[in-house]
Design a protein around this motif. Structure first.
Motif, PDB file in Angstrom:
ATOM      1  N   UNK A   1       0.827  -1.200   0.000  1.00  0.00           N
ATOM      2  CA  UNK A   1       0.000   0.000   0.000  1.00  0.00           C
ATOM      3  C   UNK A   1       0.869   1.261   0.000  1.00  0.00           C
ATOM      4  N   UNK A   2       1.955   1.242   0.775  1.00  0.00           N
ATOM      5  CA  UNK A   2       2.857   2.392   0.795  1.00  0.00           C
ATOM      6  C   UNK A   2       3.552   2.553  -0.547  1.00  0.00           C
ATOM      7  N   UNK A   3       3.954   1.445  -1.165  1.00  0.00           N
ATOM      8  CA  UNK A   3       4.582   1.514  -2.482  1.00  0.00           C
ATOM      9  C   UNK A   3       3.649   2.163  -3.499  1.00  0.00           C
ATOM     10  N   UNK A   4       2.342   1.950  -3.325  1.00  0.00           N
ATOM     11  CA  UNK A   4       1.372   2.557  -4.231  1.00  0.00           C
ATOM     12  C   UNK A   4       1.205   4.048  -3.971  1.00  0.00           C
TER      13      UNK A   4
ATOM     14  N   UNK B   1      -0.655  12.333   0.749  1.00  0.00           N
ATOM     15  CA  UNK B   1      -1.387  11.065   0.618  1.00  0.00           C
ATOM     16  C   UNK B   1      -0.812  10.008   1.558  1.00  0.00           C
ATOM     17  N   UNK B   2       0.506  10.038   1.769  1.00  0.00           N
ATOM     18  CA  UNK B   2       1.118   9.105   2.719  1.00  0.00           C
ATOM     19  C   UNK B   2       0.579   9.365   4.120  1.00  0.00           C
ATOM     20  N   UNK B   3       0.515  10.613   4.520  1.00  0.00           N
ATOM     21  CA  UNK B   3      -0.023  10.934   5.845  1.00  0.00           C
ATOM     22  C   UNK B   3      -1.494  10.559   5.964  1.00  0.00           C
TER      23      UNK B   3
ATOM     24  N   UNK C   1     -10.529  -3.442  24.921  1.00  0.00           N
ATOM     25  CA  UNK C   1      -9.539  -2.610  25.606  1.00  0.00           C
ATOM     26  C   UNK C   1      -8.184  -2.622  24.889  1.00  0.00           C
ATOM     27  N   UNK C   2      -8.161  -3.076  23.637  1.00  0.00           N
ATOM     28  CA  UNK C   2      -6.916  -3.106  22.871  1.00  0.00           C
ATOM     29  C   UNK C   2      -6.666  -1.753  22.219  1.00  0.00           C
ATOM     30  N   UNK C   3      -5.411  -1.368  22.174  1.00  0.00           N
ATOM     31  CA  UNK C   3      -4.993  -0.160  21.471  1.00  0.00           C
ATOM     32  C   UNK C   3      -3.780  -0.471  20.618  1.00  0.00           C
ATOM     33  N   UNK C   4      -3.772   0.080  19.402  1.00  0.00           N
ATOM     34  CA  UNK C   4      -2.642  -0.052  18.479  1.00  0.00           C
ATOM     35  C   UNK C   4      -2.030   1.333  18.329  1.00  0.00           C
ATOM     36  N   UNK C   5      -0.739   1.458  18.632  1.00  0.00           N
ATOM     37  CA  UNK C   5      -0.083   2.760  18.588  1.00  0.00           C
ATOM     38  C   UNK C   5       1.250   2.672  17.845  1.00  0.00           C
ATOM     39  N   UNK C   6       1.601   3.724  17.103  1.00  0.00           N
ATOM     40  CA  UNK C   6       2.818   3.663  16.285  1.00  0.00           C
ATOM     41  C   UNK C   6       4.098   3.817  17.099  1.00  0.00           C
ATOM     42  N   UNK C   7       5.105   3.061  16.714  1.00  0.00           N
ATOM     43  CA  UNK C   7       6.480   3.295  17.174  1.00  0.00           C
ATOM     44  C   UNK C   7       7.139   4.262  16.192  1.00  0.00           C
ATOM     45  N   UNK C   8       7.010   3.945  14.902  1.00  0.00           N
ATOM     46  CA  UNK C   8       7.364   4.876  13.831  1.00  0.00           C
ATOM     47  C   UNK C   8       6.559   4.488  12.596  1.00  0.00           C
ATOM     48  N   UNK C   9       6.369   5.445  11.716  1.00  0.00           N
ATOM     49  CA  UNK C   9       5.576   5.199  10.511  1.00  0.00           C
ATOM     50  C   UNK C   9       5.904   6.258   9.466  1.00  0.00           C
ATOM     51  N   UNK C  10       5.521   6.021   8.227  1.00  0.00           N
ATOM     52  CA  UNK C  10       5.797   7.002   7.166  1.00  0.00           C
ATOM     53  C   UNK C  10       5.073   8.316   7.411  1.00  0.00           C
ATOM     54  N   UNK C  11       5.550   9.392   6.784  1.00  0.00           N
ATOM     55  CA  UNK C  11       6.606   9.449   5.778  1.00  0.00           C
ATOM     56  C   UNK C  11       7.946   8.954   6.319  1.00  0.00           C
ATOM     57  N   UNK C  12       8.643   8.178   5.485  1.00  0.00           N
ATOM     58  CA  UNK C  12       9.867   7.512   5.928  1.00  0.00           C
ATOM     59  C   UNK C  12      11.056   8.469   5.962  1.00  0.00           C
TER      60      UNK C  12
END
Length: 420
Positions: free
Chosen positions: A120-123, A131-133, A154-165
């Protein structure tokens, strides 16, 4: 003399275990690429911000429904991080290898995942940072949570790092924590979720997996680094294929509801047909190539029978017949899919573009014509024209994705990841 399909609870029942093991990852990728078609037309109608909001809404209402269905079908229900990760491995949001999720489980309530490759990021990267953001921030934050919440509120998904790269070739492309904590306050239930949860797609009953069939009948064992589909039984693979097709329809239902809240019925149907045609044609070509079936009437009949637009049969009621005079596709006007107003409902005698796209994904010479149009059923046939037809613009737009030419590889024996 017409050779009708045998009455069967699954359109995939005619396939052997090896063919099914090829088919299931193809179907997962097809489901993912639905948005490469739908979101292009959403941008044209509603702009980038409108597209992003539609993507959020469709995944929020669809993914919890189909995630729970797959958990029940493959016998891995639970409320742990491991259960969340197993669900992702059978989710059109994360098709294997194209969205190369890697997992680490610390304990029942803590884990991480990262993507070594993100199709998806490659696209999207060539389209620019905005658009990446939109994808990696605006869309992913609420939709990752929605998928995890299907397993534990009670689950949460949080970024460690993500694009823009930074740097621009950073690997892995992103990384995320998953934390289950009773102190986490669940977000409000999204608008329209209950409508999708009560849909015919959500409630469609499918044949249970035969536990006596050769191969794994479920995913109740440890979390694996990859799913090797050849390890599953034929019966399990048939159920997976049918469930993944329901994922297509549930996502499309969410998409059409989101579009319909912004447009009148005419524009909604127009965008829906364009979305349908784009993914339908590309999927037909990929199925043809993956299964090596050629480009004649027998190949067309097989691709039609296996196409996610017309499966699972208990939901769509679609029939494919093959005779000496050609192939016939019969779409009932009364079915769960028509009542839900998903893909089969968008087809009528004057709107055949998605069917044309499927046929020309097998052979660009196919023309589609109406055989009969009654109160109960629309029947269409297929003839070979002298000259090939140009590829539909909707298919060409979808082909923009790197998923169009993506090839799966054999990664060998998967490793267990469950903490002991």
């Amino acid at each position: 003399m017409v050779n009708h399909d045998d009455e069967t609870p699954s359109g995939f029942a005619g396939l052997g275990r090896d063919e099914l093991a090829v088919l299931v990852p193809e179907l997962l990728l097809s489901g993912h690429l639905i948005d490469r078609s739908g979101m292009a037309h959403s941008i044209a109608a509603f702009g980038r911000d409108g597209m992003a909001q539609i993507a959020i809404e469709e995944w929020q209402v669809a993914s919890p429904v189909y995630t729970r269905r797959m958990q029940r079908a493959l016998n891995f229900e639970g409320d742990t991080v491991e259960t969340i990760f197993k669900g992702l491995q059978l989710d059109i949001g994360a098709p294997p290898q194209f969205m190369d999720f890697r997992y680490r489980v610390e304990d029942d309530h803590h884990g991480e995942f990262w993507l070594d490759h993100c199709g998806a990021l490659a696209d999207v990267e060539p389209m620019g940072e905005d658009y990446v953001r939109a994808m990696c921030h605006d869309i992913e934050d609420p939709t990752f949570d929605a998928t995890a919440l299907a397993t534990n509120s009670h689950a949460q998904v949080r970024p460690i790092h993500r694009p823009p790269r930074v740097p621009k070739d950073r690997k892995p492309v992103c990384a995320w924590t998953v934390t289950i904590d009773s102190a986490h306050v669940p977000p409000p239930i999204p608008a329209n979720f209950e409508a999708v949860a009560a849909s015919n797609a959500a409630r469609t009953a499918l044949e249970p997996i035969d536990p006596g069939d050769d191969g794994a009948a479920d995913y109740a064992g440890p979390l694996l680094s990859d799913l090797r589909f050849t390890d599953f039984s034929r019966s399990a693979l048939i159920r997976m294929a049918d469930e993944v097709c329901l994922q297509h329809h549930l996502l499309t239902l969410g998409f059409l509801i989101a579009v319909g809240s912004r447009a009148d019925a005419g524009l909604t149907a127009q965008i829906g047909r364009k979305q349908f045609a784009g993914i339908a044609g590309l999927t037909a070509q990929r199925l043809r190539d993956a299964l090596g079936v050629g480009d004649d009437d027998a190949a067309l009949a097989k691709v039609l029978r296996l196409h996610p637009a017309w499966n699972p049969l208990p939901y769509t009621g679609v029939r494919v017949d093959q005779a000496d005079i050609g192939v016939r596709l019969c779409i009932p006007k009364h079915s769960g899919a028509v009542a839900d107003r998903v893909w089969p409902s968008l087809i009528d005698a004057t709107n055949l573009a998605p069917i044309e796209a499927i046929a020309r994904g097998v052979n660009p010479h196919y023309a589609v014509h109406v055989i009969a149009d009654t109160a109960d059923e629309l029947s269409v046939g297929f003839l070979l024209a002298a000259r090939p037809f140009a590829e539909a613009g909707e298919v060409a737009i979808t082909r923009f994705s790197t998923g169009a030419d993506f090839r799966f590889s054999d990664r060998g024996i998967p490793l267990p990841l469950t903490v002991i």
